[in-house]
Every structure is written in structure tokens, then in C-alpha cells.
Write an enzyme that holds these catalytic residues in place. Sequence first.
Site, short mmCIF file in Angstrom:
data_model
loop_
_atom_site.label_atom_id
_atom_site.label_comp_id
_atom_site.label_asym_id
_atom_site.label_seq_id
_atom_site.Cartn_x
_atom_site.Cartn_y
_atom_site.Cartn_z
N GLY A 1 10.85 1.44 0.27
CA GLY A 1 11.94 2.37 0.04
C GLY A 1 12.67 2.68 1.33
O GLY A 1 12.66 1.87 2.28
N GLU B 1 7.40 -0.99 3.68
CA GLU B 1 8.52 -1.91 3.76
C GLU B 1 9.79 -1.08 3.58
O GLU B 1 9.97 -0.45 2.53
CB GLU B 1 8.41 -3.02 2.72
CG GLU B 1 7.30 -4.01 3.01
CD GLU B 1 7.41 -4.69 4.37
OE1 GLU B 1 8.54 -4.77 4.93
OE2 GLU B 1 6.37 -5.13 4.89
N ASN C 1 15.04 -1.01 -7.15
CA ASN C 1 15.90 -2.20 -7.14
C ASN C 1 15.22 -3.45 -7.68
O ASN C 1 15.89 -4.37 -8.14
CB ASN C 1 16.46 -2.44 -5.73
CG ASN C 1 15.38 -2.64 -4.70
OD1 ASN C 1 14.29 -2.06 -4.77
ND2 ASN C 1 15.67 -3.45 -3.69
N CYS D 1 16.83 -5.02 -0.07
CA CYS D 1 16.57 -4.74 1.35
C CYS D 1 16.79 -5.98 2.21
O CYS D 1 17.03 -5.87 3.42
CB CYS D 1 15.17 -4.18 1.55
SG CYS D 1 13.84 -5.25 0.93
#
Length: 490
Positions: free
Chosen positions: A238, A260, A162, A294
Site C-alpha cells: 500500500g 511493498e 488495485n 505500483c
Amino acid sequence: MTVFNTSASATLFDDAATLFIDGEWCTSEQTFKRFEPYETERPSGTFASATPAHVRRAYDAAEKAQPGWAATSAVQRADVLRRAADLLAARVETAARRLTADMGKAIRDARGEVLRSAAILRYYAGDLLQPSGETYPSADPETVLLTVEQPLGIVCAITPWNFPFAIPTWKIAPAVAFGNSVVWKPAEVASGSAVLLTEILAEAGLPTGVLNLVTGKGRSLSGSLTGDNRLAALTFTGSNGVGVRLREAVADRNVKVQLELGGKNPAIVLADAELEDAAVQVVRGAMLAAGQRCTATSRVYVQRQVATEFRELLLAQVNRLVVGNPYDEATDIGPMSSPEQRDTVVEYLRLAHDEGADILLGGRADGEGCFLEPTVLTGVSPSSRLVREEIFGPVLVLTEVEDFDEALAAANDTEFGLSASLFTSNISKAMQFVRRINSGLVHVNRETASVEPHVPFGGVKASSSMNREQGKAARTFFTTTKTVYLRSPN
């Protein structure tokens, strides 16, 4: 220094020579093709599928290169990062278009991400010249006590699709800045961007073997990436499921781990907030990058007495968004990153229909390709998967609450704890929010998805392994401390 031999990205994509090991580009017997999410029949490149043997070679190269790189002065390492920043900034348009071809991000956001990556490189070039280590008083007047920072050794970086430039940069830049070597496995979707970033670091003068790139399927490579006994640290961004499996794979060894993971980020809008500004910030946090962040806002709790007014302002802001061709400068939101990601979000939209949620806007796949309409839902149960699970798409759930305490309890009612926002003009409520919200990132009158590169980044609960990224936290993670007792003999 021995400098990498580099080649043009376009040539690499044609011949699938996208593995960069010990300073050489090479391919594999197995390859895979990627297609643009905007026009799903247009190829964006052919890439090598690395094998465990390639990973072993990458570790061999990293092991050979790391001691010499660690012995290189901080000033020289800083020069490499600074040159890389300049090269990346000079190629911002090429890099931005490559990023958009990989995962469909709107070109304005793609350009901003590339420039952010350059800023991260410059930050660590500067951080290398800051004071390092500490001195302490000793009980022995003849002894000097001090600490020295030293690199860990070999770092494995596994990065998502992303943010194809920013997230790899905020892992790789500090890792190499502080004298480590890196084996890098990017997400398949982001392989093209990974090749370009590797080329730039190589051209900037990073010595052979300090950075090694292996493209391919993570599922087939995870065992070799985590199983090598030379691995000193693992940094991953991820999904929670993959992150947990990676942590378990190294749990029996002294491997430093930085994870993360997901988020289900809330925003609270109180009656005393500047409602129009709050609507702008919430929509930015929820919808830009098609919600594929995220830190994206996915839940909004608005005080009932202003709920109707805020809802109308929110819907007006969503309606202003331009969804379409990601290469068009007017576009706010491009397609989802892949057909698979679109299908995942479509399943949540079906769930919204099945559960009888009120769909205020959107709720459908939009046109051909990987597009989805920005969606705003209300009337959703707190126990619904729409509220509990990370959707990773342009879907926002709006819920009315009576007061701040009810909103805070709902915001904290999640397994995640990455980012959260409060919109208010009451400084007392703002300070209570800072103290009581269970979140690693806290925003007041700002969107949840905004982060800066020189401050720590990370979450609590299921969102993080608690080892922070970026800023001074990166120095802490990518180094170890040696305590020195220095005494001159009489």
C-alpha cells in the site's frame, strides 16, 4: 481436517456477513456500502465493518488453528492449494466480474489477474514439495548438522485494492503453505473480491481458523491488527505513509515485517531502440489498469535525437486505447477505482495546468463516473510533484535527454526504487543499466509493470522494506530456520 462452512457470495453481500472468523461468516453492527466505479450509483455490496473485538476473535481462532495446520504434512497442504487453484480457475468469469465490480478493472485484465492468482496457488502447491532445509559437515564425525524450516505462527496480511486477487494470493498462499495461520484485512474497495477468494480457499479444504477475514476501515483496525502480541509477521502492500506507520507500530517487538510501497518508475528510450516496440511497451506499462499499479511507468526519458519520432509513436499508441465500459471485451482501460481516487489524480492534472506543462494528450476527467483520459505531459520541471510523487493514475511525463548517463541520473533521482526499464539494442548499455539503476526490478526492452510469480518481487529505497515477496523469497520470509545438531550416543 475440519472444513469451513461456506455460503454464496451474493447472499453474504446482501446481509453484510463478510467477516470470516473461526470458520463462520458473521456481520457487525456497523456496515458500509460499496458502489461500482463504472456506474457509481449501482451498489456492489454491503459489507461488515469489523471492530477490535472481531480482530481479537480472529487472532484467537488463528492461534488455536495454527499448531494443527503446521503439523499437517506438506503434501496435504499442497493438495488444498491445488484444489483452490482449480476452483478459482473454474470460476474465472464470476471472479473477474466481481473484481471489475469492486475496482473497475477492464474485464480482460480482470480475467488475467484471476488466472494469475490461480497460477500463484499452483506455484506454492508445487514449491511445498521441493527440498526443504540444508545439511552441513560437522567437525564432530558423530554429529549430523542440518537445518529445518518452521512456520512463524500468525501472519497479518493487509492488502490493497488495485490487485484484489493477485496480491492477497501471493501473500496468503505462501503464508499458509508453510504452516502459518492468517488474519487478513483487505482494502475496503476490494472487500467483495476478498470474500470470494476466502470462500474458495475454504471450499478447497483450508481448516477452520487458518484464514480469518476482517473487512472494514484500516484506520479503525490498524491498532488491533498490529497490537496483538501473538502477531509473528506483518505483510503489507500500500501507500508509504501507512506502511511506515505499521512498521513503527511493531518496531518494539520481534515481528517480521514485509512492506511493498510506492513507485515512481522510469523508462529510458535510447536512440538505438526499436522505437515502435518501445512505444507499445511504455504505453502498456503506463496506461493499463488506468495506471493504478505500483510498478506502472510514470516517467520516460528519451534521447533527444529520436524524441520527436518516439513522441509521435507514443501518442499514436495512446490514441488507440479504448477507454470505457470495463465489462466490454474491447475496452483497454476502465474507470478509476473510486471517486476519491479519481479526485486525487485530478488534483495532479490541475497542477499540470497550473505549472504550465505541455499537455500532449488528455489532462481532463472524461465523462461521468470515475473515468480519466490517459494523459501525456512534457515540459515538466524535475522538481515538480508530477515527477517526484506517485500519482497512481494514467499520467505519463515525457522528458528529453542528451545521452544514457543523463537519463540514468534522472531515473535514479527519486526516493523510490521499485521498477525501471531500458529500451536499447546495445548489450553494453543494457548491462550498465542492470548494474547502475537503483531499482529492485529491472526490465530491458519490456514494460515496467510486468512481473512473474516465481521470481522475487520488491524494491529498494522507499519502495520496500527489503524483504522480498514471491518465489523462493516467500519461503524465506514466512518461515524461520532451526539448526539441529544430531548425534547418536555411543
